[in-house]
Design a protein around this motif. Structure first.
Motif, PDB file in Angstrom:
ATOM      1  N   LEU A  21     -10.165   3.659  -1.521  1.00 24.74           N
ATOM      2  CA  LEU A  21      -8.921   2.892  -1.503  1.00 24.74           C
ATOM      3  C   LEU A  21      -9.064   1.607  -2.317  1.00 24.74           C
ATOM      4  N   LEU A  22     -10.215   0.948  -2.182  1.00 24.74           N
ATOM      5  CA  LEU A  22     -10.441  -0.288  -2.945  1.00 24.74           C
ATOM      6  C   LEU A  22     -10.413  -0.013  -4.447  1.00 24.74           C
ATOM      7  N   LYS A  23     -11.058   1.088  -4.838  1.00 25.22           N
ATOM      8  CA  LYS A  23     -11.070   1.448  -6.267  1.00 25.22           C
ATOM      9  C   LYS A  23      -9.668   1.769  -6.763  1.00 25.22           C
ATOM     10  N   LEU A  24      -8.937   2.494  -5.936  1.00 26.11           N
ATOM     11  CA  LEU A  24      -7.564   2.840  -6.314  1.00 26.11           C
ATOM     12  C   LEU A  24      -6.746   1.589  -6.562  1.00 26.11           C
ATOM     13  N   ARG A  25      -6.903   0.633  -5.639  1.00 31.24           N
ATOM     14  CA  ARG A  25      -6.121  -0.593  -5.773  1.00 31.24           C
ATOM     15  C   ARG A  25      -6.450  -1.301  -7.079  1.00 31.24           C
ATOM     16  N   SER A  26      -7.753  -1.437  -7.363  1.00 29.99           N
ATOM     17  CA  SER A  26      -8.071  -2.206  -8.563  1.00 29.99           C
ATOM     18  C   SER A  26      -7.662  -1.434  -9.815  1.00 29.99           C
ATOM     19  N   CYS A  27      -7.782  -0.121  -9.784  1.00 33.32           N
ATOM     20  CA  CYS A  27      -7.343   0.684 -10.935  1.00 33.32           C
ATOM     21  C   CYS A  27      -5.832   0.526 -11.164  1.00 33.32           C
ATOM     22  N   LEU A  28      -5.060   0.604 -10.059  1.00 29.72           N
ATOM     23  CA  LEU A  28      -3.599   0.511 -10.191  1.00 29.72           C
ATOM     24  C   LEU A  28      -3.173  -0.881 -10.662  1.00 29.72           C
ATOM     25  N   GLU A  29      -3.899  -1.909 -10.176  1.00 29.77           N
ATOM     26  CA  GLU A  29      -3.526  -3.269 -10.569  1.00 29.77           C
ATOM     27  C   GLU A  29      -3.872  -3.540 -12.025  1.00 29.77           C
ATOM     28  N   ASN A  30      -4.991  -2.963 -12.469  1.00 27.23           N
ATOM     29  CA  ASN A  30      -5.386  -3.167 -13.872  1.00 27.23           C
ATOM     30  C   ASN A  30      -4.478  -2.444 -14.841  1.00 27.23           C
ATOM     31  N   ALA A  40       4.476   9.133 -10.871  1.00 29.74           N
ATOM     32  CA  ALA A  40       3.192   9.255 -10.191  1.00 29.74           C
ATOM     33  C   ALA A  40       2.018   9.311 -11.160  1.00 29.74           C
ATOM     34  N   ALA A  41       2.316   9.127 -12.433  1.00 30.12           N
ATOM     35  CA  ALA A  41       1.250   9.257 -13.428  1.00 30.12           C
ATOM     36  C   ALA A  41       0.123   8.259 -13.186  1.00 30.12           C
ATOM     37  N   GLY A  42       0.488   7.028 -12.812  1.00 35.46           N
ATOM     38  CA  GLY A  42      -0.520   5.986 -12.587  1.00 35.46           C
ATOM     39  C   GLY A  42      -1.477   6.360 -11.473  1.00 35.46           C
ATOM     40  N   ILE A  43      -0.936   6.778 -10.344  1.00 31.79           N
ATOM     41  CA  ILE A  43      -1.795   7.113  -9.206  1.00 31.79           C
ATOM     42  C   ILE A  43      -2.627   8.361  -9.537  1.00 31.79           C
ATOM     43  N   TRP A  90       0.829  -1.210   0.000  1.00 39.70           N
ATOM     44  CA  TRP A  90       0.000   0.000   0.000  1.00 39.70           C
ATOM     45  C   TRP A  90       0.862   1.258   0.000  1.00 39.70           C
ATOM     46  N   GLU A  91       1.959   1.212   0.713  1.00 41.33           N
ATOM     47  CA  GLU A  91       2.848   2.380   0.699  1.00 41.33           C
ATOM     48  C   GLU A  91       3.394   2.612  -0.707  1.00 41.33           C
ATOM     49  N   ALA A  92       3.700   1.499  -1.393  1.00 46.91           N
ATOM     50  CA  ALA A  92       4.216   1.629  -2.753  1.00 46.91           C
ATOM     51  C   ALA A  92       3.150   2.216  -3.678  1.00 46.91           C
ATOM     52  N   ARG A  93       1.872   1.884  -3.411  1.00 47.48           N
ATOM     53  CA  ARG A  93       0.797   2.432  -4.251  1.00 47.48           C
ATOM     54  C   ARG A  93       0.624   3.928  -3.996  1.00 47.48           C
ATOM     55  N   LEU A  94       0.635   4.308  -2.707  1.00 47.75           N
ATOM     56  CA  LEU A  94       0.245   5.680  -2.362  1.00 47.75           C
ATOM     57  C   LEU A  94       1.407   6.675  -2.335  1.00 47.75           C
ATOM     58  N   ALA A  95       2.590   6.197  -1.961  1.00 46.12           N
ATOM     59  CA  ALA A  95       3.694   7.147  -1.744  1.00 46.12           C
ATOM     60  C   ALA A  95       4.017   8.021  -2.958  1.00 46.12           C
ATOM     61  N   ARG A 122      -3.811   9.218 -12.481  1.00 44.85           N
ATOM     62  CA  ARG A 122      -4.908   8.804 -13.349  1.00 44.85           C
ATOM     63  C   ARG A 122      -5.988   8.086 -12.529  1.00 44.85           C
ATOM     64  N   CYS A 123      -5.541   7.205 -11.625  1.00 41.12           N
ATOM     65  CA  CYS A 123      -6.511   6.432 -10.851  1.00 41.12           C
ATOM     66  C   CYS A 123      -7.263   7.324  -9.846  1.00 41.12           C
ATOM     67  N   LEU A 124      -6.587   8.304  -9.308  1.00 42.99           N
ATOM     68  CA  LEU A 124      -7.287   9.234  -8.401  1.00 42.99           C
ATOM     69  C   LEU A 124      -8.391   9.967  -9.152  1.00 42.99           C
ATOM     70  N   LYS A 125      -8.121  10.277 -10.413  1.00 39.07           N
ATOM     71  CA  LYS A 125      -9.127  11.003 -11.203  1.00 39.07           C
ATOM     72  C   LYS A 125     -10.361  10.159 -11.457  1.00 39.07           C
ATOM     73  N   GLU A 126     -10.180   8.843 -11.428  1.00 42.02           N
ATOM     74  CA  GLU A 126     -11.322   7.963 -11.675  1.00 42.02           C
ATOM     75  C   GLU A 126     -12.240   7.825 -10.469  1.00 42.02           C
ATOM     76  N   LEU A 127     -11.773   8.269  -9.305  1.00 41.90           N
ATOM     77  CA  LEU A 127     -12.615   8.165  -8.110  1.00 41.90           C
ATOM     78  C   LEU A 127     -13.731   9.196  -8.157  1.00 41.90           C
ATOM     79  N   GLU A 128     -14.790   8.930  -7.382  1.00 41.74           N
ATOM     80  CA  GLU A 128     -15.793   9.967  -7.195  1.00 41.74           C
ATOM     81  C   GLU A 128     -15.124  11.132  -6.458  1.00 41.74           C
ATOM     82  N   ALA A 129     -15.614  12.335  -6.732  1.00 38.15           N
ATOM     83  CA  ALA A 129     -14.969  13.536  -6.180  1.00 38.15           C
ATOM     84  C   ALA A 129     -14.835  13.474  -4.662  1.00 38.15           C
ATOM     85  N   LYS A 130     -15.881  13.002  -3.985  1.00 39.70           N
ATOM     86  CA  LYS A 130     -15.841  13.006  -2.516  1.00 39.70           C
ATOM     87  C   LYS A 130     -14.828  11.973  -1.989  1.00 39.70           C
TER      88      LYS A 130
END
Lengths: 250, 183
Positions: free
Chosen positions: B172-181, B122-125, A47-52, B127-135
């Motif tokens: 966080l769950l959405k972020l994870r699946s977006c980053l993994e995909n 940080a491009a991946g994170i 998770w740190e690798a994802r968020l950092a 992009r994935c943050l943008k896919e989340l709902e604003a709140k």
């Protein structure tokens, strides 16, 4: 909260730990879980690798020069080779020697510092006890180097992960500071065992591995004075208050 | 900031090479100081945190595993965790003097995201943050950058605690699946 073996919960807490929303007692508990469980530590690292990388967006601010000066001084590069006690090899060597020499005297010390009821404890009771009533264990008596007075007794059964810390002198409690217990493995840097709950007469610290593994090559233990919550660096930063040999007995 | 020289410097720190620590500090301290300053919000505290963290980096360099985290990720996590432990101190209160939080809270403010997209690793994170709902994005961004706890998030966003917790968890769950995909 019993959280072992629940991977969904583990994953959720790891995410919140890495994000920073896990706070207070839950954060402390989770940190302990991380130390004891490699899978949990790995989940956090992922998770740190994802968020950092989000930190890349933070504006860089040059810290004042005094910060580096302080760091350099603390790692011992500044000017003359004036080293702290903790870094002095001689200190560790002497402590090791003292530990060996004192091992024999230790059982006698146990007699002296055993709970003292008003009536004098008859010696024969102690002489008889070890053969069948004491399980094979590790034991350390930490004393104040100035007064030689024993302050803390630490013990653990060989296959146990409970390290029992008995405080003999309740006055050692220090407000706004923590007392941290260190294993001093021969020829290696001190390893933190945990904080001493000085206000308690007796408290257990959870060892990462059973005493037979955690304390096998540890000839001595020591307690240092640290900022509240323990050393921020993972190495002792404050003065050594008490130290003493750690022995295994059968 | 290229990862390779930092990894090499950490390896040299593990061999107790003090000049490597000096170089590492030179390359990374401004970013890490910025991270700390944003969370603890007081310069003297951020200085203390930074000092402690470089000592920690120095002491723990032998434990750094290149396969597990990029050097900057590893060091950033050390700093953020130290800051969060710092916030536990009783003297700490969340101050919002400069209005930074309020500003970032405005959901149409691209805030740090725009900067993130311009940064290579940080491009991946971003992009994935943008896919989340604003709140959800807002809650995660505030927690990460400003070190807000669930209850602080709830009061800043004027939402019930349970609602905010759900936003964070789902985000966080959405972020994870977006980053993994996206791998």
């Amino acid at each position: 909260m019993k959280i072992n073996g629940k991977s969904e919960l583990q994953e959720r807490l790891a995410a919140e730990y890495a994000l920073g929303t896990l706070r207070g007692a839950a954060r402390t508990r989770f940190q302990r879980w991380m130390r004891e469980d490699a899978a949990t530590a790995l989940a956090v690292a992922r998770w740190e690798a994802r968020l950092a990388p989000m930190a890349a967006a933070v504006a860089a601010v040059a810290p004042p020069a005094r910060v580096w000066r302080a760091i350099r001084q603390r790692i011992g590069q500044a000017g003359a080779p004036r080293r702290g006690l903790w870094e002095s090899l001689a200190f560790w060597r002497n402590l090791g020697l003292a530990a060996t020499g004192m091992a024999a005297a230790l059982l006698a010390a146990i007699v002296l510092i055993a709970p003292q009821p008003p009536q004098p404890a008859p010696a024969p009771v102690v002489l008889r006890a070890p053969s069948n009533e004491m399980v094979a264990s590790y034991l350390a008596v930490l004393s104040d180097p100035k007064t030689q007075k024993p302050i803390i007794v630490v013990s653990a059964g060989r296959s146990s992960t409970d390290l029992w810390v008995k405080t003999l002198d309740p006055s050692i409690h220090v407000a706004d500071k923590s007392l941290e217990l260190w294993a001093l493995p021969a020829g290696q840097a001190p390893k933190s065992l945990g904080l001493v709950a000085a206000a308690e007469k007796m408290a257990a610290i959870k060892l990462v591995a059973a005493a037979d593994r955690s304390l096998a090559d540890v000839p001595a233990l020591a307690v240092s004075l640290e900022p509240r919550g323990g050393s921020p660096t993972g190495a002792p930063t404050g003065p050594v208050l008490f130290s003493g040999p750690c022995v295994k007995y059968w | 900031m290229a990862a390779e020289p930092l990894a090499g410097l950490l390896a040299a720190c593990a061999r107790r090479d003090q000049s490597a620590l000096a170089r590492l500090y030179e390359l990374s301290s401004a970013k890490l100081f910025g991270v700390a300053l944003r969370i603890v919000r007081r310069e003297d505290w951020a200085e203390d945190v930074l000092q402690e963290c470089y000592l920690r980096i120095w002491n723990h360099a032998p434990e750094y595993r290149a396969g597990l985290a990029a050097p900057m990720t590893w060091m950033t996590s050390i700093v953020r965790n130290r800051c969060l432990d710092w916030l536990r101190r009783p003297h700490f209160e969340v101050a919002d003097e400069d209005g930074a939080i309020a500003e970032a809270t405005a959901s149409d403010n691209p805030g740090p995201l725009a900067q993130l997209e311009r940064s290579g690793d940080a491009a991946g994170i971003a992009r994935c943050l943008k896919e989340l709902e604003a709140k959800q994005r807002q809650a995660i961004v505030l927690a990460f950058y400003d070190g807000l706890s669930h209850s602080e998030l709830a009061s800043h966003l004027r939402q019930p605690l349970g609602t905010v917790k759900t936003w964070v968890r789902r985000g966080l769950l959405k972020l994870r699946s977006c980053l993994e995909n996206s791998r």
